[in-house]
Design an enzyme around this catalytic site. Structure first.
Site, PDB file in Angstrom:
ATOM      1  N   ARG A  94       2.578 -11.580  -2.910  1.00  0.00           N
ATOM      2  CA  ARG A  94       3.524 -12.649  -2.576  1.00  0.00           C
ATOM      3  C   ARG A  94       4.936 -12.107  -2.587  1.00  0.00           C
ATOM      4  NH1 ARG A  94       4.548 -18.660  -4.719  1.00  0.00           N
ATOM      5  NH2 ARG A  94       6.473 -18.980  -3.581  1.00  0.00           N
ATOM      6  N   ARG A 117       2.329 -18.390   2.584  1.00  0.00           N
ATOM      7  CA  ARG A 117       2.252 -17.501   1.424  1.00  0.00           C
ATOM      8  C   ARG A 117       0.810 -17.111   1.161  1.00  0.00           C
ATOM      9  NH1 ARG A 117       5.244 -21.941  -2.037  1.00  0.00           N
ATOM     10  NH2 ARG A 117       6.706 -21.201  -0.539  1.00  0.00           N
ATOM     11  N   ASP A 176       0.130 -19.095  -4.113  1.00  0.00           N
ATOM     12  CA  ASP A 176       1.145 -19.890  -4.799  1.00  0.00           C
ATOM     13  C   ASP A 176       0.471 -20.485  -6.029  1.00  0.00           C
ATOM     14  OD1 ASP A 176       3.599 -21.174  -5.246  1.00  0.00           O
ATOM     15  OD2 ASP A 176       2.992 -22.943  -4.100  1.00  0.00           O
ATOM     16  N   ASP A 217       1.402 -22.811  -9.319  1.00  0.00           N
ATOM     17  CA  ASP A 217       2.406 -23.692  -9.919  1.00  0.00           C
ATOM     18  C   ASP A 217       1.853 -24.372 -11.163  1.00  0.00           C
ATOM     19  OD1 ASP A 217       4.388 -23.316  -7.931  1.00  0.00           O
ATOM     20  OD2 ASP A 217       3.475 -24.861  -6.666  1.00  0.00           O
TER      21      ASP A 217
END
Length: 164
Positions: free
Chosen positions: A83, A94, A97, A99
């Site tokens: 990334r 991307r 990811d 989170d």
């Protein structure tokens, strides 16, 4: 002390299934961390500057790390998977990811980390898999259940169960 956290996982570049599986495996390899449950995979239409459909899901983990240490480990996984960080706030394509969506019901407001994730109530691609794992869990700010948020969100982007 053990913490429960929910991690959003998304990918829309390359072999999305392999990217997703690699990310789950690497999260499980974080010191004193265990993936306890994983949602189904969901496919969502691209938003912002992204061009390809995303593959999304949510992990429930237990960890001895605090939220900031966990974030650092997740960022290391993202970087290790290729990334590239951008300064753009808009959604972009991307490879991976990761989170932190929720962390023990805590509210964290720092320069580098905001929990619950500020966009959580506005993202069907996260709310649907999260409601699969924890429908009765309450958002620590609004006090609404994840299930309620998933049906009342203003986000109308297409999100569908992904058939592998």
């Amino acid at each position: 002390m053990s913490h429960t956290a929910y991690i959003g996982v998304g990918t829309n570049l390359g072999d999305r299934i392999a990217n997703f599986r690699t990310a789950v495996e690497r999260v499980g390899e974080i010191e004193e961390t265990r993936v306890t449950r994983q949602s189904s995979l969901y496919e969502s239409e691209p938003i912002g500057k992204a061009r390809n459909w995303f593959l999304n899901g949510v992990l429930e983990i237990t960890t001895a790390l605090d939220a900031k240490a966990l974030l650092k480990q997740l960022q290391t996984i993202e970087t290790g998977m290729g990334r590239k960080k951008t300064k753009a706030k808009a959604s972009v394509s991307r490879i991976i990811d990761l989170d932190i969506l929720l962390f023990d019901g805590q509210v964290i407001e720092s320069r580098t980390l905001k929990v619950p994730h500020p966009e959580l109530p506005n993202r069907r691609f996260v709310l649907l898999p999260l409601s699969e794992l924890a429908p009765a869990l309450k958002h620590p700010v609004s006090a609404e259940t994840i299930s309620t948020l998933s049906v009342t969100t203003s986000d109308k982007t297409r999100v569908m169960l992904f058939k592998t």
